[in-house]
Design an enzyme around this catalytic site. Sequence first.
Site, short mmCIF file in Angstrom:
data_model
loop_
_atom_site.label_atom_id
_atom_site.label_comp_id
_atom_site.label_asym_id
_atom_site.label_seq_id
_atom_site.Cartn_x
_atom_site.Cartn_y
_atom_site.Cartn_z
N LYS A 426 71.79 8.09 19.18
CA LYS A 426 71.10 8.82 18.32
C LYS A 426 71.76 8.44 16.84
O LYS A 426 71.16 8.66 15.72
CB LYS A 426 70.97 10.23 18.67
CG LYS A 426 70.18 10.43 19.80
CD LYS A 426 70.05 11.74 20.01
CE LYS A 426 71.54 12.93 20.57
NZ LYS A 426 72.13 11.90 21.90
N THR A 428 73.26 6.30 15.63
CA THR A 428 72.66 4.62 14.64
C THR A 428 72.05 5.07 14.45
O THR A 428 71.42 4.55 13.13
CB THR A 428 73.31 3.44 16.39
OG1 THR A 428 74.04 3.55 16.74
CG2 THR A 428 73.04 2.37 15.43
N ARG A 450 78.54 14.63 13.49
CA ARG A 450 79.26 15.72 14.52
C ARG A 450 80.49 14.82 14.43
O ARG A 450 80.96 13.63 13.65
CB ARG A 450 79.29 15.57 15.92
CG ARG A 450 77.77 16.76 15.92
CD ARG A 450 77.99 17.02 17.77
NE ARG A 450 77.38 15.76 18.05
CZ ARG A 450 77.29 15.69 19.22
NH1 ARG A 450 77.23 16.55 20.05
NH2 ARG A 450 76.57 14.77 19.35
N LYS A 461 83.47 6.26 26.43
CA LYS A 461 82.32 6.39 25.38
C LYS A 461 82.43 5.34 24.32
O LYS A 461 81.41 4.86 23.39
CB LYS A 461 81.69 7.80 25.08
CG LYS A 461 80.22 7.75 24.21
CD LYS A 461 79.83 9.10 24.08
CE LYS A 461 78.32 9.28 23.70
NZ LYS A 461 78.52 8.27 22.08
N ALA A 680 77.64 18.93 23.53
CA ALA A 680 76.14 19.37 23.95
C ALA A 680 75.62 20.29 24.96
O ALA A 680 75.23 21.09 24.91
CB ALA A 680 75.44 17.95 23.14
N PHE A 711 73.25 14.81 22.85
CA PHE A 711 71.85 14.34 24.28
C PHE A 711 70.67 14.83 23.61
O PHE A 711 69.82 14.21 22.62
CB PHE A 711 73.27 14.34 24.82
CG PHE A 711 73.82 15.09 25.28
CD1 PHE A 711 74.55 13.95 25.56
CD2 PHE A 711 75.07 15.48 25.88
CE1 PHE A 711 76.35 13.53 26.12
CE2 PHE A 711 76.67 15.58 25.90
CZ PHE A 711 76.90 14.17 26.34
N PHE A 799 66.17 -2.84 21.19
CA PHE A 799 67.31 -3.51 21.45
C PHE A 799 66.27 -5.57 21.58
O PHE A 799 65.81 -5.73 21.87
CB PHE A 799 67.65 -3.38 23.11
CG PHE A 799 68.63 -2.75 22.48
CD1 PHE A 799 68.61 -1.57 22.05
CD2 PHE A 799 69.46 -1.89 24.61
CE1 PHE A 799 69.66 -0.34 21.95
CE2 PHE A 799 69.34 -0.88 24.24
CZ PHE A 799 70.08 0.06 22.86
N TRP A 828 70.40 -1.77 13.70
CA TRP A 828 71.29 -2.13 14.37
C TRP A 828 71.61 -3.70 13.69
O TRP A 828 72.80 -3.99 13.63
CB TRP A 828 71.54 -1.96 15.70
CG TRP A 828 72.71 -2.98 16.54
CD1 TRP A 828 73.84 -1.89 16.58
CD2 TRP A 828 72.61 -4.02 17.06
NE1 TRP A 828 74.32 -2.25 17.36
CE2 TRP A 828 74.07 -3.67 18.01
CE3 TRP A 828 71.68 -5.11 17.80
CZ2 TRP A 828 74.75 -5.04 18.14
CZ3 TRP A 828 72.42 -5.64 18.06
CH2 TRP A 828 73.84 -6.31 18.67
#
Length: 975
Positions: A426, A428, A450, A461, A680, A711, A799, A828
């Site tokens: 999200k 990205t 954030r 993460k 979240a 999330f 991807f 990406w």
Amino acid sequence: MSARLPLLLRQLSHQQLTPGPACRLRKLCSSSSSSSRGDDPEEVHGRRLQDGQALSIPGPGSLEVSGTDSIVREVIHNSKEVLSLLQEKNPAFKPILAVIQAGGDNLMQEINQNLAKKAGLDITHICLPPDSGEDEIVDEILKINEDPRVHGLALQISEDSLSNKVLEALKPEKDVDGVTDVNLGKLARGNAPECFVSPLARAAVELVEKSGVTLDGKKVLVVGARGPLEPALQFLFQRKGSMTMSSPWATPQLQGKLQEADIVVLGSPKPEEIPASWIPPGATVLNCFHDILSGKLRGGSPGVPVNGLISEENVSLLAAALRIQNMISSGRRWLREQQHRRWRLHCLKLQPLSPVPSDIEISRRQTPKAVDVLAKEIGLLADEIEIYGKTKAKVRLSLLERLKDQKDGKYVLVAGITPTPLGEGKSTVTIGLVQALTAHLNVNSFACLRQPSQGPTFGVKGGAAGGGYAQVIPMEEFNLHLTGDIHAITAANNLLAAAIDTRILHESTQTDKALYNRLVPLVNGVREFSEIQLSRLKKLGINKTDPSTLTEEEVRKFSRLNIDPSTITWQRVLDTNDRFLRKITIGQGSTEKGNSRQAQFDIAVASEIMAVLALTDSLADMKERLGRMVVASDKDGQPVTAEDLGVTGALTVLMKDAIKPNLMQTLEGTPVFVHAGPFANIAHGNSSVLADKVALKLVGEEGFVVTEAGFGADIGMEKFFNIKCRASGLVPNVVVLVATVRALKMHGGGPSVTAGVPLKKEYTEENIQLVADGCCNLQKQIQIAQLFGVPVVVALNVFKTDTRAEIDLVCELAKRAGAFDAVPCYHWSVGGKGSVDLARAVREAANKRSRFQFLYDVQLPIVEKIRTIAQAVYGAKDIELSPEAQSKIDRYTQQGFGNLPICMAKTHLSLSHEPDKKGVPRDFILPISDVRASIGAGFIYPLVGTMSTMPGLPTRPCFYDIDLDTETEQVKGLF
């Protein structure tokens, strides 16, 4: 001279500033052969500046004092008229002219003040001693440069003081005397409409023309002029077709040059050794001494013939009036710059590599712009930012007042489907979208993200700056400390925690009188209540301000909070994943006198103070919210707040800088706000209201602000709508729902996905059936967004292992489920260029009418609001409350908190409370194990199932890969 000028000032003071009937009118503040900053006439509040509302110059003829009087009156009259028109549309607009004067002669000060008053301008004089050095002058200039109230700066200093250092310090946009290199350079290139032209040089040319002299083809000699005046005179005469030369007084060829000249401009007094006979009788002679503007008004040059002489008092008065005209033009330009405009943003070029390097390698290869340059590009003033290093800055909230009349841009929320433990990108997508909008479609846009917690950064993460060629840079600064906001929250949170236990200790060991005497101590023989103690007295209904007048009962009520330790909900926090702090015992030291109790640590971003920071809309509002945070109940069941503990002011002091949004940039040089970072799953999961509000003003009506909710849409998006939008009053235009083929395969029955473990072949090879089966989760999340009446655009984050058939299938099923559009994204691997299609889809969707609505009415009982979310959003059959949860709901309702929105603390890995239930679980009962209240933030948060507010570290945390190169000081291993 000294007698005539004050006489003229007195005449101006008693005359009405109206145009003379014989005047030929010229546009004020617009392009003309001798205008200053010539913007085109513009409409002001439905009216336009016409030719008849402009600078007037009498026709050819004698220019005695009365003639100059007429010109000056006309200039001031028209300046006043333009200012009046500007102020009709901008009532708060009050331009100020600042004059730095070094010397004691106040004659020019009187002229400036008189003319400014007549034009309706405010003026301020900074008077320095006559012997002030250049450093003192520069210091004053720099102060005025950064004062947004001042729109023009004039220097009344000696020519010797007008050094390069002084001129370089002066901001060209405030240089109403046209002495800086920037303004002179534009004039030399013929760009007079884009610069300030020297009022002294303009006055000289205008007066020569109006004396009846035709300038075209004339030979003009500027003699004895120095500094910026000399080139300004040359440029202006040349634009009139004159052949211009300049010469010092001490030159062997001076006599020959004077004999050839049709017009002689004296830039300084004629030395006595130069014979007056060198000036031919038919020449027009103009006294134009620079010292006129320094306040040193002298008599004419000795021996200069008076026939054809234009005296310095005429030049000085018109120059002063034209400076006022420049000042009005400066103010108008400033007003125009405050209005919405497309940014002149210098975007950074990408050179994507294949295969795509690591995130930190990509970040290191891009050199970010200096943050003050970025700030200027997006319309921030110098005094509206506080710079931290080279690439970060805080933005002051005063911006909101300056841009309060600016229309907001479009508001876009990025949410997602239920994610895998790896995350679906999200952040990205958010960054790729704004890079596409601004760097590739030339649309103003802002990302609002954030701030990441250091817990996940060093845990499982990793960082949260985006990834690949869609990142916030520098990523190590983004992920580590930033500007210290989370540390400020930690300090404030733990100060309040210490205050709670300390108050219990002191109340348990002291009498009412001893406690009161320490709370309100005798200082220098006087006992006084502090401001916050007076507030507590008012809350208790004790209308007294003299500490000596309280009764014993009032002393007891004031001194004792009687906190029930079993009801304390306020925990200490730490920005580190530390599972061994989930349950602790405090107060075991002998000095705590048996006041031990069980407690716990939460992760810092779970603190209510983080939620307050994210939801507040001003410093005053934040202080009020901090004060009303409930930390426990007293033994009578009444809430105890931070205000009762007397700590509100101290908390606000610790948070006074954290409230300002942090400005950074993307890999392509577009702006990003990074501010607040509530999780979240255990909080409301959105960046700050203030960052969004500031960004919406900066992008303007046609721009876009893209913010992200944590999330899946069932968690972050639901809270964005029901909590954040209630607090902010903002209405979103579009939801961008992020999906990945990988996550859809998981929801379609694929093998479990675990962080740090290689993906099974189902995720790296084409499997159409798994994708089709998993799209049920995507369809459900689209339906959740539609509950709120906002159009949905699905962004498929592609991807390298995704196939064309899988991509096409997801986009087709998303549109069938009701998405406005579904677009594959490649940011990406190639940056904003890979999300241009998404950007176009979002722009189109934003033009649709939003039918935004809240999911529930906050006036419903707490249980009904919980049930509504469980059934409508999660798909639960019903809810089940534990006895503790029901007891808490009853208590909060009795305490008057039943009308707050709900913030569900639930796993992000499933629509249900069970993380292993993928897809769209049905017919489940949602267990509510506990209910807590964040009264300062403004919500009730039920805990669904077993939820931990302190994460733990895995077997192999990320910190194994993080290191520092001690020679280059570069961070390694962040991702």
